[in-house]
Structures are given as structure tokens and as C-alpha cells.
Design a protein around this motif. Structure first.
Motif, PDB file in Angstrom:
ATOM      1  N   ILE A  43       0.644  -1.081   0.006  1.00  0.00           N
ATOM      2  CA  ILE A  43      -0.051  -0.193  -0.140  1.00  0.00           C
ATOM      3  C   ILE A  43       0.785   1.211  -0.056  1.00  0.00           C
ATOM      4  CG2 ILE A  43      -1.835   1.328   1.323  1.00  0.00           C
ATOM      5  CD1 ILE A  43      -2.936  -1.449   2.208  1.00  0.00           C
ATOM      6  N   LYS A  44       0.947   1.987  -1.128  1.00  0.00           N
ATOM      7  CA  LYS A  44       1.840   3.028  -1.299  1.00  0.00           C
ATOM      8  C   LYS A  44       1.531   4.275  -0.785  1.00  0.00           C
ATOM      9  CE  LYS A  44       3.431   0.999  -5.721  1.00  0.00           C
ATOM     10  NZ  LYS A  44       2.925   0.899  -6.800  1.00  0.00           N
ATOM     11  N   ASP A  45      -0.153   4.361  -0.719  1.00  0.00           N
ATOM     12  CA  ASP A  45      -0.703   5.699  -0.503  1.00  0.00           C
ATOM     13  C   ASP A  45      -2.057   5.284   0.438  1.00  0.00           C
ATOM     14  OD1 ASP A  45      -1.980   8.029  -0.085  1.00  0.00           O
ATOM     15  OD2 ASP A  45      -2.087   8.562  -2.159  1.00  0.00           O
ATOM     16  N   PRO A  46      -1.905   5.078   1.909  1.00  0.00           N
ATOM     17  CA  PRO A  46      -3.038   4.514   2.776  1.00  0.00           C
ATOM     18  C   PRO A  46      -4.271   5.495   2.629  1.00  0.00           C
ATOM     19  CG  PRO A  46      -0.956   4.563   3.849  1.00  0.00           C
ATOM     20  CD  PRO A  46      -0.713   5.370   2.528  1.00  0.00           C
ATOM     21  N   GLU A  47      -4.050   6.741   2.212  1.00  0.00           N
ATOM     22  CA  GLU A  47      -5.348   7.650   2.281  1.00  0.00           C
ATOM     23  C   GLU A  47      -5.988   7.505   0.933  1.00  0.00           C
ATOM     24  OE1 GLU A  47      -8.186  10.126   2.961  1.00  0.00           O
ATOM     25  OE2 GLU A  47      -6.558   9.350   4.359  1.00  0.00           O
ATOM     26  N   ASN A  48      -5.322   6.670  -0.156  1.00  0.00           N
ATOM     27  CA  ASN A  48      -6.018   6.520  -1.589  1.00  0.00           C
ATOM     28  C   ASN A  48      -5.936   5.122  -1.719  1.00  0.00           C
ATOM     29  OD1 ASN A  48      -6.766   9.235  -2.458  1.00  0.00           O
ATOM     30  ND2 ASN A  48      -4.873   9.737  -1.877  1.00  0.00           N
ATOM     31  N   THR A  49      -6.137   4.310  -0.699  1.00  0.00           N
ATOM     32  CA  THR A  49      -6.405   2.738  -1.070  1.00  0.00           C
ATOM     33  C   THR A  49      -7.608   2.372   0.154  1.00  0.00           C
ATOM     34  OG1 THR A  49      -3.894   2.411  -1.000  1.00  0.00           O
ATOM     35  CG2 THR A  49      -5.202   0.407  -0.656  1.00  0.00           C
ATOM     36  N   ILE A  50      -8.451   1.538  -0.490  1.00  0.00           N
ATOM     37  CA  ILE A  50      -9.403   0.901   0.462  1.00  0.00           C
ATOM     38  C   ILE A  50      -9.234  -0.405   0.617  1.00  0.00           C
ATOM     39  CG2 ILE A  50     -11.194   2.824   0.181  1.00  0.00           C
ATOM     40  CD1 ILE A  50     -12.502   1.204  -2.001  1.00  0.00           C
ATOM     41  N   ILE A  51      -9.510  -1.057   1.613  1.00  0.00           N
ATOM     42  CA  ILE A  51      -9.620  -2.470   1.918  1.00  0.00           C
ATOM     43  C   ILE A  51     -11.044  -2.965   2.179  1.00  0.00           C
ATOM     44  CG2 ILE A  51      -8.939  -4.180   3.813  1.00  0.00           C
ATOM     45  CD1 ILE A  51      -6.493  -2.164   4.340  1.00  0.00           C
ATOM     46  N   MET A  52     -11.399  -3.620   1.181  1.00  0.00           N
ATOM     47  CA  MET A  52     -12.966  -4.086   1.333  1.00  0.00           C
ATOM     48  C   MET A  52     -12.830  -5.615   1.628  1.00  0.00           C
ATOM     49  SD  MET A  52     -15.757  -4.450  -1.895  1.00  0.00           S
ATOM     50  CE  MET A  52     -14.782  -4.906  -3.033  1.00  0.00           C
ATOM     51  N   GLU A  53     -13.449  -5.821   2.889  1.00  0.00           N
ATOM     52  CA  GLU A  53     -13.628  -7.398   3.181  1.00  0.00           C
ATOM     53  C   GLU A  53     -15.018  -7.826   2.756  1.00  0.00           C
ATOM     54  OE1 GLU A  53     -12.089 -10.436   4.583  1.00  0.00           O
ATOM     55  OE2 GLU A  53     -10.987  -8.656   5.269  1.00  0.00           O
ATOM     56  N   THR A  54     -14.926  -8.800   1.917  1.00  0.00           N
ATOM     57  CA  THR A  54     -16.232  -9.444   1.504  1.00  0.00           C
ATOM     58  C   THR A  54     -16.456 -11.126   2.067  1.00  0.00           C
ATOM     59  OG1 THR A  54     -15.307 -10.886  -0.497  1.00  0.00           O
ATOM     60  CG2 THR A  54     -15.669  -8.515  -0.726  1.00  0.00           C
ATOM     61  N   THR A  55     -17.603 -11.273   1.938  1.00  0.00           N
ATOM     62  CA  THR A  55     -17.909 -12.786   2.302  1.00  0.00           C
ATOM     63  C   THR A  55     -17.041 -13.724   1.503  1.00  0.00           C
ATOM     64  OG1 THR A  55     -19.850 -12.686   0.863  1.00  0.00           O
ATOM     65  CG2 THR A  55     -20.268 -12.414   3.067  1.00  0.00           C
ATOM     66  N   ASP A 108     -23.498 -12.537  -2.051  1.00  0.00           N
ATOM     67  CA  ASP A 108     -22.325 -12.236  -1.150  1.00  0.00           C
ATOM     68  C   ASP A 108     -22.568 -10.762  -0.837  1.00  0.00           C
ATOM     69  OD1 ASP A 108     -20.624 -14.557  -1.152  1.00  0.00           O
ATOM     70  OD2 ASP A 108     -20.956 -14.503  -3.231  1.00  0.00           O
ATOM     71  N   THR A 109     -21.849 -10.350   0.296  1.00  0.00           N
ATOM     72  CA  THR A 109     -21.910  -8.906   0.609  1.00  0.00           C
ATOM     73  C   THR A 109     -20.395  -8.412   1.112  1.00  0.00           C
ATOM     74  OG1 THR A 109     -22.003  -9.553   3.011  1.00  0.00           O
ATOM     75  CG2 THR A 109     -24.230  -9.383   1.833  1.00  0.00           C
ATOM     76  N   ILE A 110     -20.457  -7.065   1.133  1.00  0.00           N
ATOM     77  CA  ILE A 110     -19.245  -6.194   1.494  1.00  0.00           C
ATOM     78  C   ILE A 110     -19.374  -6.429   3.104  1.00  0.00           C
ATOM     79  CG2 ILE A 110     -18.212  -4.132   2.011  1.00  0.00           C
ATOM     80  CD1 ILE A 110     -19.487  -3.282  -1.048  1.00  0.00           C
ATOM     81  N   VAL A 111     -18.342  -7.263   3.740  1.00  0.00           N
ATOM     82  CA  VAL A 111     -18.522  -7.241   5.197  1.00  0.00           C
ATOM     83  C   VAL A 111     -18.242  -5.758   5.690  1.00  0.00           C
ATOM     84  CG1 VAL A 111     -17.672  -8.382   7.155  1.00  0.00           C
ATOM     85  CG2 VAL A 111     -18.010  -9.684   5.263  1.00  0.00           C
ATOM     86  N   SER A 112     -16.948  -5.212   5.179  1.00  0.00           N
ATOM     87  CA  SER A 112     -16.689  -3.928   5.723  1.00  0.00           C
ATOM     88  C   SER A 112     -15.664  -3.256   4.439  1.00  0.00           C
ATOM     89  CB  SER A 112     -15.921  -3.911   6.772  1.00  0.00           C
ATOM     90  OG  SER A 112     -14.571  -4.490   6.787  1.00  0.00           O
ATOM     91  N   LEU A 113     -16.045  -1.886   4.446  1.00  0.00           N
ATOM     92  CA  LEU A 113     -14.924  -1.222   3.280  1.00  0.00           C
ATOM     93  C   LEU A 113     -14.428  -0.094   4.244  1.00  0.00           C
ATOM     94  CD1 LEU A 113     -15.890  -0.753  -0.313  1.00  0.00           C
ATOM     95  CD2 LEU A 113     -14.981   1.308   1.045  1.00  0.00           C
ATOM     96  N   ARG A 114     -12.985  -0.095   4.123  1.00  0.00           N
ATOM     97  CA  ARG A 114     -12.399   0.940   4.997  1.00  0.00           C
ATOM     98  C   ARG A 114     -11.468   1.657   4.090  1.00  0.00           C
ATOM     99  NH1 ARG A 114     -16.429   0.254   7.282  1.00  0.00           N
ATOM    100  NH2 ARG A 114     -16.564  -0.565   9.622  1.00  0.00           N
ATOM    101  N   VAL A 115     -11.010   2.851   4.412  1.00  0.00           N
ATOM    102  CA  VAL A 115      -9.776   3.435   3.846  1.00  0.00           C
ATOM    103  C   VAL A 115      -8.699   3.111   4.565  1.00  0.00           C
ATOM    104  CG1 VAL A 115      -8.685   5.900   3.588  1.00  0.00           C
ATOM    105  CG2 VAL A 115     -11.188   5.540   3.275  1.00  0.00           C
ATOM    106  N   ALA A 116      -7.695   2.594   3.870  1.00  0.00           N
ATOM    107  CA  ALA A 116      -6.281   1.969   4.470  1.00  0.00           C
ATOM    108  C   ALA A 116      -5.953   2.632   5.538  1.00  0.00           C
ATOM    109  CB  ALA A 116      -5.264   1.698   3.328  1.00  0.00           C
ATOM    110  N   ALA A 117      -5.957   4.364   5.554  1.00  0.00           N
ATOM    111  CA  ALA A 117      -5.418   5.134   6.490  1.00  0.00           C
ATOM    112  C   ALA A 117      -6.013   4.926   7.835  1.00  0.00           C
ATOM    113  CB  ALA A 117      -5.426   6.387   6.057  1.00  0.00           C
TER     114      ALA A 117
END
Length: 169
Positions: free
Chosen positions: A4-16, A158-167
Motif C-alpha cells: 500500500i503506497k498511499d494509505p489515504e488513497n487505498t481501500i480495503i474491502m472485506e467481502t464474504t 455475497d456482501t461487503i462485510v466492511s469497506l475501509r480507507v487503509a489510512a
């Protein structure tokens, strides 16, 4: 894990089906990136179903109005017809191609109607180029996107369990 080069411009999506890391493209679609981050930070995408998933094309999700399991207005038969309470976005079409892993905003026939829904391409989709606003690219976890249940509509989606900005993670 992907770097992750730029945590403010990366999202982490946890799916089922597992984790997906998406690099955001603020230089390509600043308004759309800002909206995705805003909704992510509100937790709006948590529990939202993948309501339209077409083999060899794309997986669509992001209806925070009718597609959010446990939400006040959750309605599986209407998932895909809603957005968020925020205003629609002006189109930010670009020369970025729709290839495998591209994240782009869904919209109606009206170019300036994108709101919260988005899709992730399973394969190259050049007919979408310059027609939809590209805002991100999957850099890890496409194998998990490939596992999402198909359908229009999807049975037991299936669902998005969570979607977060890496920062923020």
C-alpha cells in the motif's frame, strides 16, 4: 499482501469471499474517489449486497439504500435501484480503460447520475471506456471477486462485510 503506497488513497474491502485491496485514482476521478471514501468512513457500504453479478463481465454493489442488509430500507427485490442520501455526482469520464479489476461507478442512462453504486470488472470491457467514471483498480484479491455468486438478481448474495480507507484501518 499488496504494498500500500498511499494509505489515504487505498481501500480495503472485506467481502464474504475474502479481502480485496483497491488503489484509488484521485487524479482520474477526484469527486468519485471522495464519495467512495466518504461513504466508507461512514460505514455505509458495510453489509451491502452484490446485487448484479454477470459472468465474464462484472460484479455490481454499493446500493446503500436498498442493498444494505440490516438497513432500514433493505429490500432484496429493489437492490440496485437506490443510492445514498448524497447528491448524484457529475461524470468524470477518462481515458483509463476498463480492464480486469477496474472499479467504476454504476449509473442510469444519465451520465451525471452516479451516486454510491459501483462495479468491478471480471474481464476487459472496452465498450465501457469513456462512458463510466473509473475510480480505482484492484491490486489484491481479484481471486475473491471471482468467487462472488452470479445472478441478476443474485440468490443469497455475497456482501461487503466492511469497506475501509487503509489510512483508517
Amino acid at each position: 499482501m499488496a504494498e500500500i503506497k498511499d494509505p489515504e488513497n487505498t481501500i480495503i474491502m472485506e467481502t464474504t469471499k475474502g479481502k480485496v485491496v483497491i488503489e484509488l485514482l484521485p487524479n482520474v476521478a477526484p469527486g468519485h474517489v471522495a464519495r467512495i471514501k466518504e461513504l466508507a468512513r461512514e460505514g455505509a457500504y458495510d453489509g451491502v449486497v452484490f446485487h448484479r453479478v454477470i459472468e465474464d463481465f462484472m460484479a455490481q454493489t454499493g446500493d446503500v439504500q436498498y442493498g444494505k442488509t440490516g438497513g432500514e430500507h433493505f429490500n432484496p427485490s429493489r437492490a440496485g435501484m437506490g443510492g445514498s442520501s448524497k447528491p448524484d455526482l457529475n461524470a468524470e469520464f477518462s481515458n483509463v480503460s476498463h480492464i480486469r479489476g477496474t472499479c467504476s461507478m454504476a449509473r442510469s442512462q444519465a451520465p451525471n447520475s452516479a451516486n454510491s453504486q459501483f462495479f468491478i470488472c471480471f474481464t476487459d470491457a472496452p465498450w465501457l471506456n469513456k462512458q463510466y467514471s473509473v475510480w480505482g483498480q484492484v491490486i489484491e484479491g481479484m481471486d475473491n471477486i471471482d468467487k462472488i455468486k452470479r445472478g441478476e438478481p443474485v440468490r443469497d448474495p455475497d456482501t461487503i462485510v466492511s469497506l475501509r480507507v487503509a489510512a483508517d484501518a
